[in-house]
Motif scaffolding. Structure first.
Motif, PDB file in Angstrom:
ATOM      1  N   VAL A  79       0.838  -1.203   0.000  1.00 36.49           N
ATOM      2  CA  VAL A  79       0.000   0.000   0.000  1.00 36.49           C
ATOM      3  C   VAL A  79       0.875   1.257   0.000  1.00 36.49           C
ATOM      4  CG1 VAL A  79      -1.617   1.374   1.387  1.00 36.49           C
ATOM      5  CG2 VAL A  79      -2.008  -1.076   1.071  1.00 36.49           C
ATOM      6  N   ARG A  80       1.881   1.255   0.841  1.00 38.50           N
ATOM      7  CA  ARG A  80       2.748   2.437   0.941  1.00 38.50           C
ATOM      8  C   ARG A  80       3.599   2.624  -0.315  1.00 38.50           C
ATOM      9  NH1 ARG A  80       4.699   2.052   7.330  1.00 38.50           N
ATOM     10  NH2 ARG A  80       2.616   2.367   8.214  1.00 38.50           N
ATOM     11  N   LEU A  81       4.108   1.540  -0.870  1.00 38.30           N
ATOM     12  CA  LEU A  81       4.928   1.644  -2.084  1.00 38.30           C
ATOM     13  C   LEU A  81       4.081   2.086  -3.283  1.00 38.30           C
ATOM     14  CD1 LEU A  81       7.134  -1.524  -1.592  1.00 38.30           C
ATOM     15  CD2 LEU A  81       7.958   0.832  -1.655  1.00 38.30           C
ATOM     16  N   ASN A  82       2.853   1.600  -3.370  1.00 32.70           N
ATOM     17  CA  ASN A  82       1.972   2.036  -4.451  1.00 32.70           C
ATOM     18  C   ASN A  82       1.699   3.539  -4.359  1.00 32.70           C
ATOM     19  OD1 ASN A  82       1.691  -0.418  -5.755  1.00 32.70           O
ATOM     20  ND2 ASN A  82      -0.139  -1.013  -4.614  1.00 32.70           N
ATOM     21  N   GLU A  83       1.533   4.025  -3.143  1.00 39.02           N
ATOM     22  CA  GLU A  83       1.334   5.458  -2.932  1.00 39.02           C
ATOM     23  C   GLU A  83       2.590   6.226  -3.340  1.00 39.02           C
ATOM     24  OE1 GLU A  83       0.254   8.625   0.685  1.00 39.02           O
ATOM     25  OE2 GLU A  83       0.390   6.474   1.081  1.00 39.02           O
ATOM     26  N   MET A  84       3.750   5.706  -3.010  1.00 34.37           N
ATOM     27  CA  MET A  84       5.011   6.353  -3.372  1.00 34.37           C
ATOM     28  C   MET A  84       5.197   6.391  -4.884  1.00 34.37           C
ATOM     29  SD  MET A  84       7.258   4.587  -0.326  1.00 34.37           S
ATOM     30  CE  MET A  84       8.873   5.107  -0.894  1.00 34.37           C
ATOM     31  N   GLU A  87       3.028   9.130  -6.281  1.00 33.16           N
ATOM     32  CA  GLU A  87       3.530  10.462  -5.932  1.00 33.16           C
ATOM     33  C   GLU A  87       4.933  10.728  -6.475  1.00 33.16           C
ATOM     34  OE1 GLU A  87       3.225  10.560  -1.700  1.00 33.16           O
ATOM     35  OE2 GLU A  87       1.032  10.754  -1.698  1.00 33.16           O
ATOM     36  N   GLY A  88       5.482   9.781  -7.208  1.00 35.30           N
ATOM     37  CA  GLY A  88       6.802   9.978  -7.797  1.00 35.30           C
ATOM     38  C   GLY A  88       7.931   9.957  -6.799  1.00 35.30           C
ATOM     39  N   ARG A  89       7.761   9.208  -5.704  1.00 33.93           N
ATOM     40  CA  ARG A  89       8.789   9.179  -4.656  1.00 33.93           C
ATOM     41  C   ARG A  89       9.693   7.947  -4.737  1.00 33.93           C
ATOM     42  NH1 ARG A  89       6.821   8.938   0.503  1.00 33.93           N
ATOM     43  NH2 ARG A  89       4.649   8.539  -0.043  1.00 33.93           N
ATOM     44  N   ILE A  90       9.576   7.191  -5.813  1.00 38.23           N
ATOM     45  CA  ILE A  90      10.509   6.102  -6.075  1.00 38.23           C
ATOM     46  C   ILE A  90      11.285   6.472  -7.329  1.00 38.23           C
ATOM     47  CG2 ILE A  90      10.787   3.664  -6.671  1.00 38.23           C
ATOM     48  CD1 ILE A  90       8.363   3.035  -4.998  1.00 38.23           C
ATOM     49  N   ARG A  91      12.575   6.678  -7.182  1.00 39.34           N
ATOM     50  CA  ARG A  91      13.418   7.107  -8.306  1.00 39.34           C
ATOM     51  C   ARG A  91      13.895   5.875  -9.059  1.00 39.34           C
ATOM     52  NH1 ARG A  91      19.172   8.995  -8.900  1.00 39.34           N
ATOM     53  NH2 ARG A  91      19.145  10.498 -10.622  1.00 39.34           N
ATOM     54  N   LYS A  92      13.619   5.851 -10.355  1.00 34.92           N
ATOM     55  CA  LYS A  92      14.001   4.710 -11.195  1.00 34.92           C
ATOM     56  C   LYS A  92      14.934   5.196 -12.295  1.00 34.92           C
ATOM     57  CE  LYS A  92       9.584   3.867 -11.644  1.00 34.92           C
ATOM     58  NZ  LYS A  92       8.292   3.322 -12.113  1.00 34.92           N
ATOM     59  N   HIS A 147      29.903   2.355 -32.085  1.00 31.72           N
ATOM     60  CA  HIS A 147      28.571   2.125 -32.634  1.00 31.72           C
ATOM     61  C   HIS A 147      27.435   2.398 -31.655  1.00 31.72           C
ATOM     62  CE1 HIS A 147      30.341   0.416 -36.222  1.00 31.72           C
ATOM     63  NE2 HIS A 147      31.045  -0.427 -35.485  1.00 31.72           N
ATOM     64  N   TYR A 148      27.741   2.452 -30.366  1.00 38.36           N
ATOM     65  CA  TYR A 148      26.663   2.592 -29.382  1.00 38.36           C
ATOM     66  C   TYR A 148      27.039   3.610 -28.307  1.00 38.36           C
ATOM     67  CZ  TYR A 148      24.717  -1.569 -31.540  1.00 38.36           C
ATOM     68  OH  TYR A 148      24.194  -2.455 -32.451  1.00 38.36           O
ATOM     69  N   THR A 149      26.006   4.158 -27.681  1.00 34.07           N
ATOM     70  CA  THR A 149      26.162   5.163 -26.637  1.00 34.07           C
ATOM     71  C   THR A 149      25.429   4.695 -25.387  1.00 34.07           C
ATOM     72  OG1 THR A 149      26.304   6.971 -28.245  1.00 34.07           O
ATOM     73  CG2 THR A 149      25.674   7.563 -26.009  1.00 34.07           C
ATOM     74  N   LEU A 150      26.047   4.884 -24.222  1.00 31.52           N
ATOM     75  CA  LEU A 150      25.403   4.561 -22.949  1.00 31.52           C
ATOM     76  C   LEU A 150      24.692   5.802 -22.424  1.00 31.52           C
ATOM     77  CD1 LEU A 150      24.893   2.730 -20.482  1.00 31.52           C
ATOM     78  CD2 LEU A 150      27.115   3.475 -19.585  1.00 31.52           C
ATOM     79  N   VAL A 151      23.377   5.682 -22.256  1.00 30.56           N
ATOM     80  CA  VAL A 151      22.548   6.795 -21.801  1.00 30.56           C
ATOM     81  C   VAL A 151      21.839   6.400 -20.512  1.00 30.56           C
ATOM     82  CG1 VAL A 151      20.627   8.341 -22.397  1.00 30.56           C
ATOM     83  CG2 VAL A 151      22.189   7.521 -24.201  1.00 30.56           C
ATOM     84  N   ALA A 152      21.940   7.250 -19.489  1.00 37.65           N
ATOM     85  CA  ALA A 152      21.175   7.053 -18.256  1.00 37.65           C
ATOM     86  C   ALA A 152      19.855   7.797 -18.378  1.00 37.65           C
ATOM     87  CB  ALA A 152      21.963   7.570 -17.056  1.00 37.65           C
ATOM     88  N   VAL A 153      18.780   7.137 -17.987  1.00 36.41           N
ATOM     89  CA  VAL A 153      17.438   7.712 -18.105  1.00 36.41           C
ATOM     90  C   VAL A 153      16.750   7.639 -16.753  1.00 36.41           C
ATOM     91  CG1 VAL A 153      15.165   7.488 -19.167  1.00 36.41           C
ATOM     92  CG2 VAL A 153      17.214   7.060 -20.533  1.00 36.41           C
ATOM     93  N   GLU A 154      16.218   8.770 -16.312  1.00 38.90           N
ATOM     94  CA  GLU A 154      15.386   8.790 -15.111  1.00 38.90           C
ATOM     95  C   GLU A 154      13.940   8.993 -15.535  1.00 38.90           C
ATOM     96  OE1 GLU A 154      14.615  11.205 -10.914  1.00 38.90           O
ATOM     97  OE2 GLU A 154      16.298  11.775 -12.211  1.00 38.90           O
ATOM     98  N   LEU A 155      13.098   8.021 -15.216  1.00 32.17           N
ATOM     99  CA  LEU A 155      11.682   8.129 -15.573  1.00 32.17           C
ATOM    100  C   LEU A 155      10.971   9.099 -14.640  1.00 32.17           C
ATOM    101  CD1 LEU A 155      10.331   4.536 -16.368  1.00 32.17           C
ATOM    102  CD2 LEU A 155      10.362   6.513 -17.877  1.00 32.17           C
ATOM    103  N   LEU A 156      10.244  10.031 -15.213  1.00 31.69           N
ATOM    104  CA  LEU A 156       9.442  10.967 -14.426  1.00 31.69           C
ATOM    105  C   LEU A 156       7.956  10.631 -14.511  1.00 31.69           C
ATOM    106  CD1 LEU A 156      11.282  14.276 -15.401  1.00 31.69           C
ATOM    107  CD2 LEU A 156      11.689  12.780 -13.426  1.00 31.69           C
TER     108      LEU A 156
END
Length: 228
Positions: A79-84, A87-92, A147-156
């Motif tokens: 329940v608490r993690l779903n709320e987080m 609310e965008g309080r889990i950084r991925k 041939h490839y690039t490493l990109v870090a992505v933070e989902l908002l």
């Protein structure tokens, strides 16, 4: 398939595993075995539980994607993690190997994602369109090879195939992602998108957690970039 060594973090309330490319997080109409059921069976056997094992899926990642997936082992934590999540309080943070280097090399992307259920594909538009939902992410170029690039992505936001569609939209399809314009497939059928890190406040103990998932084993290109 889930293996005990895939567990990145576990306590009485949480479980974080390093998902393999091709694994389902939850059962789907195909009837194939999924991580949720495999982990339940493992915990039941390991802990000698007589009844059903509680395991709540907090977030999912696409089948061809690898990396950290968060599960709740108690209803209170779920329940608490779903709320987080809401609310965008889990950084991925994800790592992606792209076929081109983004220009500019860091920034924020805002598009409008429209999902096509028939093709299981999403399209990113620059402006609102019909039922399209706004999609936002931040990205940063970490390293580039021939041939490839490493990109870090933070989902908002959390839209269907969001990272895949948005990076393709700016001309940077992910390695192996034929559905979104990649030139060639990757052995094993996965794509080079990896849920690298999750960061959040523990829902019960209220302490900060940061869990990092090692890149897929046996992939020389991933190994090269992880060492940089």
């Amino acid at each position: 398939m889930f293996r005990p060594e895939d567990i990145l973090y576990e306590d009485n309330h949480l479980l974080i595993v390093n998902k393999h490319c091709g694994d389902l997080v939850q059962p789907d109409p195909s009837g194939e075995s999924a991580l949720e059921d495999q982990i339940k069976a493992y915990i039941k056997a390991r802990d000698g539980k007589p009844g059903e094992v509680f395991l709540g899926v907090v977030h999912r990642i696409d089948r061809p994607v690898s990396g950290a997936v968060l599960f709740a082992k108690t209803s209170k934590a779920l329940v608490r993690l779903n709320e987080m999540i809401r609310e965008g309080r889990i950084r991925k943070v994800y790592w992606a190997l792209t076929e081109q280097t983004p220009d500019p090399e860091r920034g924020e992307l805002v598009h409008y994602i429209l999902r096509d259920g028939r093709t299981n594909r999403s399209r990113a538009y620059d402006a609102p369109k019909g039922d399209a939902k706004q999609a936002r992410l931040r990205y940063e170029t970490l390293a580039a090879a021939t041939h490839y690039t490493l990109v870090a992505v933070e989902l908002l936001t959390g839209r269907h195939h969001q990272i895949r569609a948005q990076l393709a939209k700016i001309g940077c399809p992910i390695r192996g992602d034929l559905k979104y314009g990649a030139r060639r497939s990757v052995e094993g059928g996965g794509i080079s998108l990896h849920s690298r890190r999750v960061e959040f406040e523990h829902p019960v103990r209220r302490e900060s957690l940061s869990v990092t998932a090692p890149v897929p084993a046996g992939d020389n290109l991933w190994a090269f970039f992880e060492k940089l």
